[in-house]
Design a protein around this motif. Structure first.
Motif, short mmCIF file in Angstrom:
data_model
loop_
_atom_site.label_atom_id
_atom_site.label_comp_id
_atom_site.label_asym_id
_atom_site.label_seq_id
_atom_site.Cartn_x
_atom_site.Cartn_y
_atom_site.Cartn_z
N THR A 92 0.84 -1.19 0.00
CA THR A 92 0.00 0.00 0.00
C THR A 92 0.88 1.25 0.00
OG1 THR A 92 -1.66 -1.24 1.23
CG2 THR A 92 -1.94 1.13 1.15
N LEU A 93 1.88 1.27 0.86
CA LEU A 93 2.79 2.42 0.93
C LEU A 93 3.55 2.62 -0.38
CD1 LEU A 93 4.22 1.96 4.52
CD2 LEU A 93 2.69 3.79 3.74
N ALA A 94 4.06 1.52 -0.95
CA ALA A 94 4.83 1.62 -2.19
C ALA A 94 3.95 2.10 -3.34
CB ALA A 94 5.47 0.28 -2.53
N THR A 95 2.72 1.59 -3.41
CA THR A 95 1.82 2.01 -4.48
C THR A 95 1.48 3.49 -4.34
OG1 THR A 95 0.90 -0.22 -4.60
CG2 THR A 95 -0.39 1.54 -5.60
N ALA A 96 1.19 3.91 -3.12
CA ALA A 96 0.88 5.33 -2.90
C ALA A 96 2.08 6.21 -3.27
CB ALA A 96 0.46 5.56 -1.45
N ALA A 97 3.26 5.83 -2.82
CA ALA A 97 4.46 6.63 -3.11
C ALA A 97 4.74 6.67 -4.61
CB ALA A 97 5.66 6.06 -2.36
N PHE A 98 4.65 5.53 -5.26
CA PHE A 98 4.96 5.46 -6.69
C PHE A 98 3.96 6.28 -7.50
CE2 PHE A 98 4.74 3.46 -10.89
CZ PHE A 98 6.07 3.60 -11.28
N THR A 99 2.66 6.13 -7.19
CA THR A 99 1.67 6.89 -7.95
C THR A 99 1.76 8.38 -7.66
OG1 THR A 99 -0.06 6.41 -6.31
CG2 THR A 99 0.05 4.98 -8.25
N MET A 100 2.19 8.74 -6.45
CA MET A 100 2.38 10.15 -6.15
C MET A 100 3.48 10.73 -7.04
SD MET A 100 2.96 11.98 -2.46
CE MET A 100 4.55 11.25 -2.18
N LEU A 101 4.50 9.94 -7.31
CA LEU A 101 5.61 10.41 -8.15
C LEU A 101 5.23 10.49 -9.62
CD1 LEU A 101 8.61 8.45 -6.58
CD2 LEU A 101 8.14 10.91 -6.43
N VAL A 102 4.50 9.50 -10.11
CA VAL A 102 4.23 9.45 -11.55
C VAL A 102 2.89 10.08 -11.94
CG1 VAL A 102 5.69 7.42 -11.88
CG2 VAL A 102 3.23 7.12 -11.54
N MET A 103 2.09 10.47 -10.94
CA MET A 103 0.79 11.08 -11.24
C MET A 103 0.62 12.40 -10.48
SD MET A 103 -1.51 7.59 -11.06
CE MET A 103 -2.99 8.20 -11.89
N PRO A 104 1.58 13.33 -10.64
CA PRO A 104 1.48 14.59 -9.88
C PRO A 104 0.23 15.39 -10.22
CG PRO A 104 3.18 14.75 -11.55
CD PRO A 104 2.74 13.31 -11.52
N ASP A 105 -0.34 15.16 -11.39
CA ASP A 105 -1.56 15.86 -11.77
C ASP A 105 -2.78 15.36 -10.99
OD1 ASP A 105 -0.96 13.46 -13.27
OD2 ASP A 105 -2.71 13.88 -14.53
N LYS A 106 -2.64 14.29 -10.22
CA LYS A 106 -3.75 13.71 -9.45
C LYS A 106 -3.60 13.94 -7.95
CE LYS A 106 -5.49 12.07 -13.19
NZ LYS A 106 -6.66 12.68 -13.78
N TRP A 107 -2.66 14.76 -7.55
CA TRP A 107 -2.43 14.98 -6.11
C TRP A 107 -3.68 15.47 -5.40
CZ3 TRP A 107 3.09 17.56 -5.60
CH2 TRP A 107 4.06 16.60 -5.93
N GLY A 108 -4.46 16.32 -6.02
CA GLY A 108 -5.70 16.80 -5.39
C GLY A 108 -6.64 15.64 -5.07
N LEU A 109 -6.77 14.71 -6.01
CA LEU A 109 -7.58 13.51 -5.79
C LEU A 109 -7.01 12.67 -4.65
CD1 LEU A 109 -9.87 11.58 -6.82
CD2 LEU A 109 -8.13 10.60 -8.36
N PHE A 110 -5.69 12.53 -4.62
CA PHE A 110 -5.04 11.73 -3.59
C PHE A 110 -5.22 12.36 -2.20
CE2 PHE A 110 -1.75 10.31 -6.99
CZ PHE A 110 -2.71 9.53 -7.61
N ILE A 111 -5.10 13.67 -2.12
CA ILE A 111 -5.27 14.37 -0.84
C ILE A 111 -6.71 14.20 -0.35
CG2 ILE A 111 -5.35 16.66 0.23
CD1 ILE A 111 -2.89 17.35 -1.60
#
Length: 188
Positions: A110-129
């Motif tokens: 879970t942590l690795a997936t979150a970290a990896f997608t945070m890096l490669v999907m910066p345009d989705k940070w609002g959704l992640f937050i």
């Protein structure tokens, strides 16, 4: 272990295809790492035999709609989708990991997936937050036994997760042992 079918449609961007490829490989590794986790032994057709309105039946409907079968030792992931209101789109799959991390499901995957997608999907940070904040507000489900909840009313399980009133004593007795999983206030 059942095969995992991930569609690499051409309309996916290169980034999406790379993430889907990674997901395909991570799921296999995840199942091997958690090989001692009990297998539910249910197909979507078995879940559809649960009474209408139960978590089991809703899970069977979701799997049918998505043309999926449960993956051994990762079955509860599909329950997360329907209970937490995340689709199987790549954006929602990634956002769901942020919900789960905030909710107390702290695993290497879970942590690795979150970290990896945070890096490669910066345009989705609002959704992640937004997903992270929802996860913090919800009751921790990290250690719930979802197999034992398949016969419970879907609406009650979902209400319990999102801290809404639930009068189903049988359900509450199944989730009470996990009330101390996180230091957040828990109201049963």
């Amino acid at each position: 272990m059942k095969d995992i079918i991930i569609s690499y449609r051409e309309e996916h961007s290169f980034r999406e295809r790379a993430l889907l490829w990674l997901l395909d490989n991570v799921v296999t590794v995840h199942a091997m790492v958690y090989r001692r986790r009990p297998v539910w032994g249910l197909l979507r057709e078995d879940m559809l035999r649960y009474p209408t309105g139960t978590l089991g039946h809703e899970l069977g409907r979701f799997l049918t709609q998505e043309s999926l079968q449960p993956v051994d030792r990762i079955e509860r992931h599909d329950a997360f989708h329907i209970l937490l209101d995340f689709s199987t789109s790549l954006d929602d799959e990634a956002a769901m990991q942020f919900f789960l991390v905030a909710n107390g499901k702290i695993s290497p995957f879970t942590l690795a997936t979150a970290a990896f997608t945070m890096l490669v999907m910066p345009d989705k940070w609002g959704l992640f937050i937004q997903a992270f904040r929802r996860g913090r507000r919800a009751r921790s489900i990290a250690n719930w036994d979802f197999l034992s909840l398949l016969d419970e009313p879907f609406a009650d399980v979902k209400a319990a997760i999102f801290q809404q009133p639930v009068s189903n004593e049988r359900l509450l007795s199944k989730i009470r042992p996990h009330a101390k999983d996180r230091a957040l206030p828990v109201q049963l």
